[in-house]
Write an enzyme that holds these catalytic residues in place. Sequence first.
Site, short mmCIF file in Angstrom:
data_model
loop_
_atom_site.label_atom_id
_atom_site.label_comp_id
_atom_site.label_asym_id
_atom_site.label_seq_id
_atom_site.Cartn_x
_atom_site.Cartn_y
_atom_site.Cartn_z
N ASP A 164 0.86 -1.18 0.00
CA ASP A 164 0.00 0.00 0.00
C ASP A 164 0.90 1.23 0.00
O ASP A 164 0.97 1.99 0.97
CB ASP A 164 -0.92 -0.02 1.22
CG ASP A 164 -1.94 1.10 1.18
OD1 ASP A 164 -2.03 1.79 0.15
OD2 ASP A 164 -2.64 1.30 2.18
N ILE A 165 1.58 1.44 -1.12
CA ILE A 165 2.61 2.47 -1.22
C ILE A 165 1.97 3.76 -1.71
O ILE A 165 1.73 3.95 -2.90
CB ILE A 165 3.75 2.01 -2.15
CG1 ILE A 165 4.27 0.65 -1.71
CG2 ILE A 165 4.86 3.05 -2.18
CD1 ILE A 165 4.73 0.58 -0.26
N GLU A 166 1.68 4.65 -0.77
CA GLU A 166 0.96 5.88 -1.07
C GLU A 166 1.87 7.00 -1.57
O GLU A 166 1.40 7.97 -2.17
CB GLU A 166 0.19 6.35 0.16
CG GLU A 166 -0.82 5.35 0.71
CD GLU A 166 -2.02 5.18 -0.20
OE1 GLU A 166 -2.19 5.98 -1.13
OE2 GLU A 166 -2.79 4.23 0.02
N GLY A 167 3.16 6.90 -1.30
CA GLY A 167 4.08 7.93 -1.73
C GLY A 167 5.49 7.41 -1.77
O GLY A 167 5.77 6.27 -1.44
N ARG A 464 0.38 13.18 -3.21
CA ARG A 464 1.29 12.09 -2.86
C ARG A 464 2.74 12.52 -3.06
O ARG A 464 3.08 13.09 -4.10
CB ARG A 464 0.99 10.86 -3.73
CG ARG A 464 -0.46 10.45 -3.71
CD ARG A 464 -0.76 9.38 -4.74
NE ARG A 464 -0.15 8.11 -4.41
CZ ARG A 464 -0.21 7.04 -5.19
NH1 ARG A 464 -0.83 7.11 -6.36
NH2 ARG A 464 0.36 5.91 -4.83
#
Length: 540
Positions: A164-167, A464
Site C-alpha cells: 500500500d505504497i501511497e508515496g 502524494r
Amino acid sequence: MLARTFLGMAISAFLASTGVQAAWSSNGPNVMYYWGQNSAGGSNTQASLGTYCESGQVDAVLLSFLHVFNVGGTPEINLSSACAGTYFPNTQLLSCPAVGADIKKCQDKGVKVILSLGGAAGVYGFTSDAQGQQFAQTIWNLFGGGSSDTRPFGDAVIDGVDLDIEGGASTGYAAFVNALRQKFSSNFLIGAAPQCPFPDAILGSVLNSASFDYVNVQFYNNYCSATGSSFNFDTWDNWAKTTSPNKNVKIMFTIPGSPTAAGSGYVPMSTLQTIVPSLASEYSSYGGVSVWDASQAWNNGDFSSQLYSLVHSGGSTPPPSSSTIKTTTKATTTSTKTTTTAAPTATSAPGSCPVANQSCSTQNQYACTADGKYAVCDHGKWVVSSCPSGTVCIPTTDGTSIYCGYATGSGSTCPSASALEIAAASFGSKNGPVPRPYKASKVAAQLAVTSTDKNSFEAVINARRTTLTPFEKSVTIEFTTPSNIKFTESDMGPVRQVGNKVRIQAKNDYNESMTLVVKVKGSINSGVFVAPSTSAWKFK
C-alpha cells in the site's frame, strides 16, 4: 471490555445459527478487509483480528501497517489500539503476541492474513534494488519462515504481503517482490494497492515489471471512483490481460467501508448491488471486493454481512439477519454532507447527449454535450455553453453534476448520469477525457470534484509525495483558481484566498505522512465550477 465480550457472544450465536465458514479462494471472488488502523476512531469500533475471522464474512485480512522500513535496521508496525506500548528492547518494533495467536486462529478457519506495507503515515521506500532485496530478507526473518529475536507475531507466519505504497519512489519495489518470490512458497500472496488513476504515480512501473497475485485498486478519493462516469475498472482489466507479468492477476474492487472512511467515493449498498454483479459478469480479472477498513464497515449497519452475501452469491442480497454481527457504535460525531435544492442534477439516460434548443424536463439540470461543452436546462430547452479555453466538461465523482476541468484523452463525457445509471451502463464504454494530474515539486496530486450545484462545490485534493521525504505536520498548499470560484474551507485547516490566489494551511493528522487527502469547499459566483489551473501548485 464489556463491549468486546458482548461482541464475542454475538458472533458465537451467529456462527451457531448459520454455520457460515469463510475461506480464501485462489480463483475468487474474495472479500478482503484492511484491519489495524481503527479508522472509525472510537474506543470500541475495532474488534480483535480473530473476531473478524470468526464472523464468516471475511476471506482475507490485511494487517495495517508496517509503516517504517528502516532498511538495515528494525522496522516499525502500527496496529492502533490492537497492539500498543510493548516494544522489543532498544527498538521501536512492537511485540504483539495476541495478534500472533489470532493470525493462527484466522488461518485455521481458511482466512488469509496478509501484512500490508506503507499506508498514509510513516516513512518508507528504497534507494536501490539492493535495499529492496535486503528488506525482503527482513520480512522473511520477522514474519516468514526465518528466525529473529524480534518477531512481532511470534512463530505465526503471514500468508502474504501487500504494497500500500501511497508515496515515495518506485525504486527497489520490483526487486523486493522478486526476492520475496524466491524466499516464500509458491502460494504466498503478493498484492499491491494502487490508486485508480492509471498508471499509478508510484507503483505503475512496479506493476509492469513484477508478478502480483492481486491488485487492490483504490476506487475512491479520485475522479475514477465507482459512482462517476470515469470509473475505469476496464482500464485495469486491460492492464491485467495485456501488460501484467501475471496474466491471472486479480483486480479487486476496493472501496470505503462507510461514508466517513474516505474523503470521497463511498458506494451505498443499493448501488453496489448493481455494480458488483456487473463487474463479475463482464471482467474475467475481477477478484472480489476489498474494503477500507474493518472498523468502518462493521459500524455501518449491515454493510459487512450484505457485502459478503453479495460477492459470494453472484449479486442477490438477502435481507439483514437479526444475528448480524456489529461492533459497538462509534462514540464520536462526524459531519454530514448536505445538498442544496438547486443542485444541477445530471440524469440524462445513458446514450443520449444534450443538443442546443432541444427539449428538457428538469430546470437547472446540467449535463455534458458530445463535444465537451456543457448544457443547462432552462425553461424546457437546453442552453449550451463552452467551457473556458483549455478545459472540457467532466462529470463529478458522485455522478450527479458536472464541471469544467483540464483533461487528458479525448472523446465524449456525456451523458452525465446518476450513479445507478452509470453502474447499469457498460463499464467498457467510458473512454472520454479524464482530469489531468496536478504536478508540483516532489508531489503528484489529483483534484477530484465530488459535487457541484448552482452556487457551491465540494472537492478532494489527493496529494502524494514522489520522493522519500514525507509531508510534515504542517503543510501549506498554494494554487491559482478561476475568478468565478471562491475556496472557503477545508477539513484540515484554514483557507485564505486573495483574488485568485488560494492558500490552505493544512494540519496533517500525522507527524509524517506520504500522502495528504484534503476535503475542500467553496462558492461559485457565476456559471459553472471551473477547476484550478494544473500548473503552479505548491506544497510547502
